[in-house]
Design an enzyme around this catalytic site. Sequence first.
Site, PDB file in Angstrom:
ATOM      1  N   PRO A  99       0.836  -1.207   0.000  1.00 27.34           N
ATOM      2  CA  PRO A  99       0.000   0.000   0.000  1.00 27.34           C
ATOM      3  C   PRO A  99       0.869   1.256   0.000  1.00 27.34           C
ATOM      4  O   PRO A  99       1.867   1.319   0.705  1.00 27.34           O
ATOM      5  CB  PRO A  99      -0.813  -0.115   1.299  1.00 27.34           C
ATOM      6  N   GLU A 100       0.524   2.221  -0.840  1.00 26.19           N
ATOM      7  CA  GLU A 100       1.249   3.486  -0.903  1.00 26.19           C
ATOM      8  C   GLU A 100       0.292   4.613  -0.511  1.00 26.19           C
ATOM      9  O   GLU A 100      -0.830   4.363  -0.097  1.00 26.19           O
ATOM     10  CB  GLU A 100       1.843   3.672  -2.308  1.00 26.19           C
TER      11      GLU A 100
ATOM     12  N   ARG B  11      12.988  -6.653  -6.354  1.00 21.87           N
ATOM     13  CA  ARG B  11      11.850  -5.924  -6.936  1.00 21.87           C
ATOM     14  C   ARG B  11      12.118  -5.726  -8.415  1.00 21.87           C
ATOM     15  O   ARG B  11      13.154  -6.147  -8.935  1.00 21.87           O
ATOM     16  CB  ARG B  11      11.657  -4.596  -6.211  1.00 21.87           C
TER      17      ARG B  11
ATOM     18  N   ARG C 278      20.491  15.074  -3.667  1.00 28.66           N
ATOM     19  CA  ARG C 278      21.539  14.077  -3.934  1.00 28.66           C
ATOM     20  C   ARG C 278      21.465  13.738  -5.409  1.00 28.66           C
ATOM     21  O   ARG C 278      20.389  13.821  -5.990  1.00 28.66           O
ATOM     22  CB  ARG C 278      21.248  12.785  -3.147  1.00 28.66           C
TER      23      ARG C 278
ATOM     24  N   LYS D 186       3.359   6.910   4.352  1.00 27.89           N
ATOM     25  CA  LYS D 186       2.622   5.650   4.297  1.00 27.89           C
ATOM     26  C   LYS D 186       2.271   5.138   5.700  1.00 27.89           C
ATOM     27  O   LYS D 186       1.876   3.994   5.863  1.00 27.89           O
ATOM     28  CB  LYS D 186       3.464   4.584   3.574  1.00 27.89           C
TER      29      LYS D 186
END
Length: 301
Positions: free
Chosen positions: A2-3, A276, A172, A57
């Site tokens: 879930p995001e 992933r 960055r 989240k």
Amino acid sequence: MPELPEVDALGSYLRERTASRIVVAAHVAQIGALKTFSPPLDDTVGRGVAGVERFGKWLAIGLGPRGEVDPDAAEIHLVLHLAKAGWLRWREEMPPATSPKGRPMGRAAGPVALRLWFDDGSGFDLTEAGTRKRLAVHVVADPAEIPAVASLGFDPVREMSADALGTALRSRNQQVKGALRDQNLVAGIGNAYSDEILHAARMSPFTLTRSLGDDDVARLAAAVTEVLDAAVAQAAGRPAADLKDAKRRGMAVHGRAGQPCPVCGDVVREVSFADRSLQYCATCQTGGTPLADRRMSRLLR
Ligand SMILES: [Zn+2]
């Protein structure tokens, strides 16, 4: 996983159902899920739900004096992170919290990590599928006591601006895909919505953030808003049980390797990593050139 959109909708769902409900029992079924010991989980019992807030989240259920529905009235917070395979199962009717002999019934079989009972008989199970247990529950006076909450970057729904996004991403030099997923830069975007945002922005996931011009950042900011707003709208008002499926249905490239891109019809491609993968459309995002996939190259060597 879930995001932001799903967690946001879950938060609204919980806020509606739990307003002024009183916690009557709380049990941890997977001891590793509870990350704090003081205040103890039992301190939630007897308190009323003052509000439900989302941080990235994370969800924080604020508990305070009975009958006060105001997040500022919260004295302690039950703060949840669902991680990759966690979810919340709402139940209008919970099984009894104690046996007829008064023994706790919290040791539920299966994937239940934590159970909470409310005074009207409703409640929820926090569940986590799979063997890698990452779901986290903290009981704290202030959610900011949790380092991962305190260090969250800006919220891309509530505080979105091209300036904020540009500053965060350029802090960055790294691949934009990783930067979008970095919770310390932008809070709430994960693997799925970063794929969708980059597709909407017609940008390669491997673009280095310090190579982004102002036009690129503006395009990316518009894509963040477009993708997240649509996903938040689609998720809003859905029962907790429907939210995971709703997320899948709305995707253009994420999780759709091998299927046609809905924009140009090219095949959706994939790059795999150890744990992933990302999906993208070469025609829309990389000038038609497929990205190197180390795993595929290894297999073909
Ligand atoms: Zn395409």
